[in-house]
Scaffold this motif. Structure first.
Motif, PDB file in Angstrom:
ATOM      1  N   VAL A 101       0.981  -1.130   0.004  1.00 45.60           N
ATOM      2  CA  VAL A 101      -0.159  -0.003  -0.122  1.00 45.60           C
ATOM      3  C   VAL A 101       0.875   1.222   0.011  1.00 45.60           C
ATOM      4  O   VAL A 101       1.803   1.483   0.974  1.00 45.60           O
ATOM      5  CB  VAL A 101      -0.979  -0.133   1.235  1.00 45.60           C
ATOM      6  N   ARG A 102       0.701   1.993  -0.916  1.00 49.13           N
ATOM      7  CA  ARG A 102       1.549   3.511  -1.155  1.00 49.13           C
ATOM      8  C   ARG A 102       0.535   4.473  -1.340  1.00 49.13           C
ATOM      9  O   ARG A 102      -0.185   4.310  -2.063  1.00 49.13           O
ATOM     10  CB  ARG A 102       2.570   3.121  -2.424  1.00 49.13           C
ATOM     11  N   ILE A 103       0.934   5.585  -0.619  1.00 55.51           N
ATOM     12  CA  ILE A 103       0.221   6.743  -0.503  1.00 55.51           C
ATOM     13  C   ILE A 103       1.065   7.812  -0.911  1.00 55.51           C
ATOM     14  O   ILE A 103       1.863   8.226  -0.281  1.00 55.51           O
ATOM     15  CB  ILE A 103      -0.824   6.940   0.618  1.00 55.51           C
ATOM     16  N   PHE A 104       0.722   8.691  -1.881  1.00 61.43           N
ATOM     17  CA  PHE A 104       1.336   9.797  -2.324  1.00 61.43           C
ATOM     18  C   PHE A 104       0.915  11.194  -1.836  1.00 61.43           C
ATOM     19  O   PHE A 104      -0.309  11.020  -1.855  1.00 61.43           O
ATOM     20  CB  PHE A 104       1.703   9.778  -3.953  1.00 61.43           C
ATOM     21  N   LEU A 150       0.352 -11.405  -5.632  1.00 66.59           N
ATOM     22  CA  LEU A 150       0.895  -9.930  -5.314  1.00 66.59           C
ATOM     23  C   LEU A 150      -0.044  -8.932  -5.632  1.00 66.59           C
ATOM     24  O   LEU A 150      -0.464  -8.618  -6.615  1.00 66.59           O
ATOM     25  CB  LEU A 150       2.321  -9.641  -5.972  1.00 66.59           C
ATOM     26  N   ASP A 151      -0.442  -7.848  -4.616  1.00 66.80           N
ATOM     27  CA  ASP A 151      -1.457  -6.924  -4.946  1.00 66.80           C
ATOM     28  C   ASP A 151      -0.710  -5.611  -4.429  1.00 66.80           C
ATOM     29  O   ASP A 151      -0.251  -5.568  -3.418  1.00 66.80           O
ATOM     30  CB  ASP A 151      -2.742  -7.073  -4.048  1.00 66.80           C
ATOM     31  N   VAL A 152      -0.723  -4.532  -5.327  1.00 67.06           N
ATOM     32  CA  VAL A 152      -0.155  -3.118  -5.030  1.00 67.06           C
ATOM     33  C   VAL A 152      -1.173  -2.260  -5.425  1.00 67.06           C
ATOM     34  O   VAL A 152      -1.779  -1.986  -6.283  1.00 67.06           O
ATOM     35  CB  VAL A 152       1.254  -2.954  -6.049  1.00 67.06           C
ATOM     36  N   ASP A 153      -1.441  -1.449  -4.163  1.00 64.08           N
ATOM     37  CA  ASP A 153      -2.476  -0.329  -4.255  1.00 64.08           C
ATOM     38  C   ASP A 153      -1.640   0.873  -4.153  1.00 64.08           C
ATOM     39  O   ASP A 153      -0.819   0.972  -3.012  1.00 64.08           O
ATOM     40  CB  ASP A 153      -3.666  -0.659  -2.886  1.00 64.08           C
TER      41      ASP A 153
END
Length: 158
Positions: A101-104, A150-153
């Motif tokens: 999980v990435r939040i910009f 693999l799940d990338v949000d």
């Protein structure tokens, strides 16, 4: 740019709660969610989840993954067998997941900075050191053994 990110490994089931997953594996999770604990209809969360999490700031995604995999690799085959069983019990695949999980532009995110040149190359604006990551052979083997997706949000903070 500000970047906030974390990674976790999860086992999920519509029917088997996280406490039973813990008992079956003998591994304490960092987090457990209960199906329908926030909203009964429709159930939110949609499944019970057992999670091992890395939220340590300043690490790249692959470094976060490595911390999780270091904890779980010796149990990977047993986790994979349980994931296959959960898939059978629930009647669908996807019980096992490695989640990024990435939040910009999150206010609590890590700011861009110059770590100095590497091999004579420096960072330019927009080349945040946390943006790049890779999957090495050990991570790929862990995904295979645990039957994990693999799940990338990635999100933008507003």
């Amino acid at each position: 740019m500000l970047v906030s990110q974390y990674t976790y490994f999860a086992l999920a089931s519509m029917r088997i709660p996280g406490t039973e997953i813990t008992a079956r594996l003998g591994i304490e999770p960092d987090e457990v969610t209960v199906r329908g604990s926030r909203l009964a209809r429709p159930p939110r969360p949609v499944a019970h989840e057992w999670r091992v999490v890395c939220r340590k700031p300043g690490l790249t995604v692959d470094e976060q993954m490595t911390r999780i995999i270091d904890r779980l690799f010796d149990h990977a085959e047993r986790i994979g067998a349980l994931a296959a069983e959960l898939d059978r019990v629930d009647g669908e695949s996807g019980a096992s997941r490695l989640q990024v999980v990435r939040i910009f532009e999150h206010p609590a995110g890590e700011a861009e900075g110059s770590a100095g040149p590497v091999d004579g190359l420096g960072n330019r604006f927009g080349q945040h050191r946390l943006l790049g990551w890779h999957l090495d052979s050990r991570i790929l083997e862990f995904l295979r053994l645990t039957r994990a997706q693999l799940d990338v949000d990635e999100y933008a903070y507003e």
